[in-house]
Design a protein around this motif. Structure first.
Motif, PDB file in Angstrom:
ATOM      1  N   PRO A   8     100.553  11.151  41.892  1.00 54.25           N
ATOM      2  CA  PRO A   8      99.877  12.196  42.671  1.00 54.25           C
ATOM      3  C   PRO A   8     100.605  13.502  42.871  1.00 54.25           C
ATOM      4  CG  PRO A   8     101.498  10.734  44.070  1.00 54.25           C
ATOM      5  CD  PRO A   8     101.590  10.097  42.431  1.00 54.25           C
ATOM      6  N   GLY A   9      99.793  14.617  42.919  1.00 56.40           N
ATOM      7  CA  GLY A   9     100.495  16.025  43.459  1.00 56.40           C
ATOM      8  C   GLY A   9     100.242  15.913  44.904  1.00 56.40           C
ATOM      9  N   ASN A  10     100.608  17.252  45.086  1.00 55.96           N
ATOM     10  CA  ASN A  10     100.505  17.819  46.605  1.00 55.96           C
ATOM     11  C   ASN A  10      99.235  17.623  47.079  1.00 55.96           C
ATOM     12  OD1 ASN A  10     100.774  20.027  44.909  1.00 55.96           O
ATOM     13  ND2 ASN A  10     100.844  21.374  46.515  1.00 55.96           N
ATOM     14  N   HIS A  11      98.380  18.333  46.105  1.00 53.29           N
ATOM     15  CA  HIS A  11      96.799  18.370  46.569  1.00 53.29           C
ATOM     16  C   HIS A  11      96.040  17.169  46.975  1.00 53.29           C
ATOM     17  CE1 HIS A  11      95.988  22.876  45.407  1.00 53.29           C
ATOM     18  NE2 HIS A  11      97.221  22.519  45.451  1.00 53.29           N
ATOM     19  N   GLU A  12      96.225  16.119  46.352  1.00 51.76           N
ATOM     20  CA  GLU A  12      95.749  14.721  46.745  1.00 51.76           C
ATOM     21  C   GLU A  12      96.187  14.153  47.934  1.00 51.76           C
ATOM     22  OE1 GLU A  12      96.068  14.046  41.995  1.00 51.76           O
ATOM     23  OE2 GLU A  12      97.315  15.143  43.641  1.00 51.76           O
ATOM     24  N   LEU A  13      97.429  14.796  48.403  1.00 53.57           N
ATOM     25  CA  LEU A  13      98.063  14.279  49.586  1.00 53.57           C
ATOM     26  C   LEU A  13      97.702  15.131  50.608  1.00 53.57           C
ATOM     27  CD1 LEU A  13     101.463  13.045  48.322  1.00 53.57           C
ATOM     28  CD2 LEU A  13      99.389  11.854  48.762  1.00 53.57           C
TER      29      LEU A  13
END
Length: 321
Positions: free
Chosen positions: A77-82
């Motif tokens: 995961p990256g920050n954007h998915e979160l």
């Protein structure tokens, strides 16, 4: 399980291990790029090192498409998915959002940091492919600051602030720093118990060492790019390659003799300027190889020279050499 998960966790002979990140499919041009992305052979694997998109339906669409095309898809995961955008129908936050993403990936047949690590053994030299989720803890502070509060204050003063401060919630942890520390401890314990002496391909959205962030035009942004807690992982876990994204500066570098591959696509305004557009092979496909409020502002273009001559655009080859 469906899709790639049904095909086992060992590579077939003759396939290629490819990597990409920062697809950002909310942009129409990037979505079209993903629609064109296909393997060269039936046995190719694809690593996706985060930032597929911000909305869960976009992430599911992109990873589902890729899982149907590649023999195996491995996601970190990256920050954007979160992020939890206000208009996303799924309003889960923090750990609950991450667990929902993991469940979605499992349904699609995509491997995650919570699944058994797959072994890539296409040429008789097995390596463990390790998707990671460790986050950041503001330890990569800009010069002249000595703690998290000072680093954040300088970022706000200069206007270089990551959108994570608004949209990435750490629930149930008290802070993203605490979430990062918990993930580091969990991951170290698991790797120490399960690696079995195999060399690794370490896959994280953020670089495991700080050095790749030194070329950021705005050093204030580095505090959202990783943690000192992973600084020796490429050595301790015998990494053949460390794959990352996030910086939107695709290139190949070496740190302590270990190859680091930044494999991001980035935003259309960024990749339009590159000599090798995403999806087109560079001069050699045998070796692998930035301003906005939600990414590193005013990033420089990838530096010219040998470090980038091996770029293969949308899917950088990650050999075990």
């Amino acid at each position: 399980m469906t899709g790639a998960a049904a095909r086992g966790t060992h590579a077939a002979r003759g396939g290629r291990l490819l990597a990409i990140s920062d697809l950002h499919v909310g942009h129409a041009e990037n979505r079209a790029l993903v629609e064109r992305l296909r393997p060269d052979g039936d046995d190719d694997w694809l690593i996706v090192a985060g930032d597929v998109g911000e909305y869960l339906h976009d992430v599911e669409w992109a990873l589902g498409l890729l899982a149907r095309r590649f023999a195996r898809v491995v996601w970190s995961p990256g920050n954007h998915e979160l992020w939890t955008p206000r208009d996303d129908p799924v309003q889960l936050r923090g750990e609950a959002r991450y667990r929902h993403l993991v469940a979605t990936c499992r349904r699609l047949g995509v491997l995650t940091p919570e699944d058994p690590y797959p072994v890539w053994d296409a040429d008789g030299d097995p390596v463990l492919v390790v998707p990671l989720f460790v986050g950041y803890d503001h330890s990569w502070r800009p010069p002249g600051t000595y703690n998290r509060a000072q680093a954040l204050a300088l970022a706000y003063e200069t206007g270089v602030v990551c959108t994570d401060e608004i949209l990435l919630h750490p629930d149930p942890y008290p802070s993203r720093d605490a979430w990062c520390r918990a993930r580091v401890i969990r991951t170290e314990r698991r790797l120490d118990a399960e690696r079995g002496g195999l060399p690794t391909v370490l896959v994280n959205h953020y670089p495991l060492v700080r050095e790749p962030t030194r070329i950021l035009r705005h050093p204030e942004f580095a505090q959202w790019c990783g943690t000192d807690l992973t600084a020796d992982w490429h050595l301790h876990y015998d990494a053949r390659v460390a794959v990352y994204g996030h910086l939107h500066i695709p290139r190949s570098t070496r740190h302590d003799g270990v190859r680091f591959e930044e494999v991001s696509v980035g935003y259309p305004r960024e990749w339009r300027r590159r000599a090798t557009p995403p999806g087109r092979p560079g001069p050699s496909s045998r070796r692998s190889p930035g301003s906005s409020a939600d990414g590193p502002p005013a990033r420089p273009d990838p530096p010219p020279g040998p470090a980038n001559e091996g770029s293969v655009g949308v899917g950088s080859q990650v050999s075990a050499q």
